[in-house]
Write a protein that holds these residues in place. Structure first.
Motif, PDB file in Angstrom:
ATOM      1  N   SER A 214       0.839  -1.202   0.000  1.00 40.56           N
ATOM      2  CA  SER A 214       0.000   0.000   0.000  1.00 40.56           C
ATOM      3  C   SER A 214       0.874   1.252   0.000  1.00 40.56           C
ATOM      4  N   TRP A 215       0.446   2.255  -0.767  1.00 38.08           N
ATOM      5  CA  TRP A 215       1.122   3.548  -0.706  1.00 38.08           C
ATOM      6  C   TRP A 215       0.963   4.123   0.701  1.00 38.08           C
TER       7      TRP A 215
ATOM      8  N   ALA B 286       9.877  18.036  -1.736  1.00 37.93           N
ATOM      9  CA  ALA B 286       9.215  16.956  -2.463  1.00 37.93           C
ATOM     10  C   ALA B 286       7.764  16.905  -2.032  1.00 37.93           C
ATOM     11  N   GLU B 287       6.890  16.640  -2.987  1.00 44.07           N
ATOM     12  CA  GLU B 287       5.468  16.535  -2.671  1.00 44.07           C
ATOM     13  C   GLU B 287       4.799  15.585  -3.645  1.00 44.07           C
ATOM     14  N   GLN B 288       3.632  15.130  -3.264  1.00 43.33           N
ATOM     15  CA  GLN B 288       2.844  14.269  -4.129  1.00 43.33           C
ATOM     16  C   GLN B 288       2.161  15.117  -5.195  1.00 43.33           C
ATOM     17  N   LEU B 289       2.123  14.603  -6.409  1.00 42.99           N
ATOM     18  CA  LEU B 289       1.481  15.333  -7.495  1.00 42.99           C
ATOM     19  C   LEU B 289       0.004  15.552  -7.198  1.00 42.99           C
ATOM     20  N   ALA B 290      -0.454  16.780  -7.416  1.00 41.08           N
ATOM     21  CA  ALA B 290      -1.862  17.139  -7.231  1.00 41.08           C
ATOM     22  C   ALA B 290      -2.521  17.351  -8.589  1.00 41.08           C
ATOM     23  N   ARG B 291      -3.818  17.171  -8.615  1.00 40.12           N
ATOM     24  CA  ARG B 291      -4.558  17.316  -9.872  1.00 40.12           C
ATOM     25  C   ARG B 291      -4.319  18.671 -10.531  1.00 40.12           C
ATOM     26  N   GLU B 292      -4.270  19.728  -9.736  1.00 42.79           N
ATOM     27  CA  GLU B 292      -4.127  21.064 -10.326  1.00 42.79           C
ATOM     28  C   GLU B 292      -2.754  21.294 -10.964  1.00 42.79           C
ATOM     29  N   ASP B 293      -1.780  20.412 -10.664  1.00 38.94           N
ATOM     30  CA  ASP B 293      -0.439  20.571 -11.235  1.00 38.94           C
ATOM     31  C   ASP B 293      -0.276  19.873 -12.584  1.00 38.94           C
TER      32      ASP B 293
ATOM     33  N   TYR C 199      -1.891   7.928  -8.565  1.00 37.23           N
ATOM     34  CA  TYR C 199      -2.465   8.281  -7.268  1.00 37.23           C
ATOM     35  C   TYR C 199      -2.178   9.760  -7.020  1.00 37.23           C
ATOM     36  N   LEU C 200      -3.188  10.591  -7.192  1.00 31.63           N
ATOM     37  CA  LEU C 200      -3.052  12.030  -7.010  1.00 31.63           C
ATOM     38  C   LEU C 200      -3.348  12.410  -5.564  1.00 31.63           C
ATOM     39  N   ARG C 201      -2.771  13.505  -5.131  1.00 35.13           N
ATOM     40  CA  ARG C 201      -2.930  13.943  -3.749  1.00 35.13           C
ATOM     41  C   ARG C 201      -4.403  14.076  -3.365  1.00 35.13           C
ATOM     42  N   GLY C 202      -4.789  13.385  -2.284  1.00 30.89           N
ATOM     43  CA  GLY C 202      -6.159  13.457  -1.791  1.00 30.89           C
ATOM     44  C   GLY C 202      -7.145  12.592  -2.538  1.00 30.89           C
ATOM     45  N   GLU C 203      -6.669  11.784  -3.491  1.00 31.73           N
ATOM     46  CA  GLU C 203      -7.578  10.956  -4.279  1.00 31.73           C
ATOM     47  C   GLU C 203      -7.321   9.473  -4.022  1.00 31.73           C
ATOM     48  N   SER C 204      -7.764   8.606  -4.932  1.00 31.80           N
ATOM     49  CA  SER C 204      -7.736   7.163  -4.692  1.00 31.80           C
ATOM     50  C   SER C 204      -6.315   6.619  -4.592  1.00 31.80           C
ATOM     51  N   PRO C 205      -5.991   5.930  -3.487  1.00 28.41           N
ATOM     52  CA  PRO C 205      -4.662   5.315  -3.341  1.00 28.41           C
ATOM     53  C   PRO C 205      -4.561   3.948  -4.017  1.00 28.41           C
ATOM     54  N   ASP C 206      -5.604   3.525  -4.705  1.00 25.68           N
ATOM     55  CA  ASP C 206      -5.601   2.197  -5.317  1.00 25.68           C
ATOM     56  C   ASP C 206      -4.850   2.157  -6.641  1.00 25.68           C
TER      57      ASP C 206
ATOM     58  N   LEU D 140       9.559  12.319 -10.423  1.00 21.68           N
ATOM     59  CA  LEU D 140       9.862  10.889 -10.354  1.00 21.68           C
ATOM     60  C   LEU D 140       8.551  10.145 -10.249  1.00 21.68           C
ATOM     61  N   THR D 141       8.315   9.207 -11.173  1.00 24.00           N
ATOM     62  CA  THR D 141       7.146   8.337 -11.049  1.00 24.00           C
ATOM     63  C   THR D 141       7.619   6.919 -10.786  1.00 24.00           C
ATOM     64  N   VAL D 142       6.922   6.238  -9.884  1.00 23.04           N
ATOM     65  CA  VAL D 142       7.228   4.847  -9.557  1.00 23.04           C
ATOM     66  C   VAL D 142       5.945   4.039  -9.682  1.00 23.04           C
ATOM     67  N   GLU D 143       6.102   2.778 -10.079  1.00 19.25           N
ATOM     68  CA  GLU D 143       4.930   1.927 -10.320  1.00 19.25           C
ATOM     69  C   GLU D 143       5.072   0.627  -9.558  1.00 19.25           C
ATOM     70  N   ARG D 144       4.019   0.249  -8.857  1.00 18.25           N
ATOM     71  CA  ARG D 144       4.054  -0.974  -8.054  1.00 18.25           C
ATOM     72  C   ARG D 144       3.356  -2.117  -8.783  1.00 18.25           C
ATOM     73  N   ASN D 145       3.886  -3.315  -8.589  1.00 18.85           N
ATOM     74  CA  ASN D 145       3.250  -4.546  -9.026  1.00 18.85           C
ATOM     75  C   ASN D 145       2.954  -5.318  -7.751  1.00 18.85           C
ATOM     76  N   VAL D 146       1.722  -5.221  -7.292  1.00 18.21           N
ATOM     77  CA  VAL D 146       1.368  -5.773  -5.988  1.00 18.21           C
ATOM     78  C   VAL D 146       1.530  -7.283  -5.954  1.00 18.21           C
ATOM     79  N   ARG D 147       1.124  -7.965  -7.005  1.00 20.33           N
ATOM     80  CA  ARG D 147       1.200  -9.427  -7.004  1.00 20.33           C
ATOM     81  C   ARG D 147       2.647  -9.916  -6.988  1.00 20.33           C
TER      82      ARG D 147
END
Length: 240
Positions: free
Chosen positions: A9-10, A28-35, A69-76, A96-103
């Motif tokens: 989980s993030w 450093a901050e999480q990307l927000a929709r307005e950005d 996963y944008l700031r304040g939105e779905s962490p899924d 920097l973007t990172v991508e998870r493979n949960v399985r």
């Protein structure tokens, strides 16, 4: 059967970057929709070459709507975007973007870029370190990093952080190699294992072909079973 319960989980940005020392004057901050509009415009201006190939998704607002996963939105969602800002001006100077493979309990880098005039501040180096730190802090067991071979900088960043070069992938992606010229290109694949050696199963030496034996030995050293193993597949002993 062993069932893995780790969901990767993030977590909060502070938790995921715990232990990372940011360059002076940067945040450093999480990307927000307005950005998103500003970010995509900056990426297109900084690096026109990413208009083709896998990285081009970062120019498409729909990518952020669908996968990030944008700031304040779905962490899924599977992708997390870290934005680097200059504190004094508030300007975006890196991503920097990172991508998870949960399985698979894997974390991989999607894109790491720095505003061209801000190179040398250590932002790119910190980005590679952050990839590993995020992986550890969300429970990844292996981290993967594909590096362009256009320049040595990205390769050095990975190697200085202890990532292992495990292959060169031919025709891995599409890239602009010169103005008006687009071709498929090689990329380097780096990996860093985040679990103890006893949690990693080595391939059975007797089922490896001569070429995979040679590559294994080159990358990882002598296999424990190499001395007493049967001849490799494709080189069976004759009985004449």
């Amino acid at each position: 059967m062993v069932v893995r319960m780790n969901s990767m989980s993030w977590r909060s940005l502070e938790e995921m970057l715990s232990g990372i020392v940011k360059p002076e004057g940067c945040s450093a901050e999480q990307l927000a929709r307005e950005d998103i509009p500003r970010l995509t415009a900056l990426l297109a201006a900084w690096y026109p070459d990413i208009r083709v190939g896998t990285e081009s998704r970062h120019l498409d607002p729909a990518f952020y709507e669908r996968d990030v996963y944008l700031r304040g939105e779905s962490p899924d969602r599977s992708v997390y975007a870290f934005v680097c800002r200059e504190i004094s001006s508030g300007d975006i100077i890196g991503l920097l973007t990172v991508e998870r493979n949960v399985r698979g309990l894997q974390l991989s880098a999607g894109l790491g870029v720095v505003e061209p005039t801000r190179r040398g501040m250590g932002i790119g180096f910190i980005g590679t370190a952050a990839l590993e730190m995020v992986g550890r802090n969300i429970g990844a067991e292996v981290v993967l990093y594909y590096s362009t071979l256009k320049t040595a900088r990205h390769q050095r960043n990975a190697e200085s952080q202890g990532f292992k070069l495990v292959g060169l992938v031919p025709a891995f992606d599409v890239d602009a190699i010169a103005p008006g010229t687009v071709k498929r290109v090689y990329e380097a694949l780096y990996a860093k294992v985040l679990v103890a050696p006893e949690q990693v199963h080595l391939p059975e030496w007797n089922v490896l072909t001569p070429s995979t034996r040679e590559l294994y030995t080159h990358l990882f050293g002598a296999h424990p079973a190499a001395q007493s193993a049967e001849p490799p597949l494709g080189r069976e002993l004759s009985h004449g």
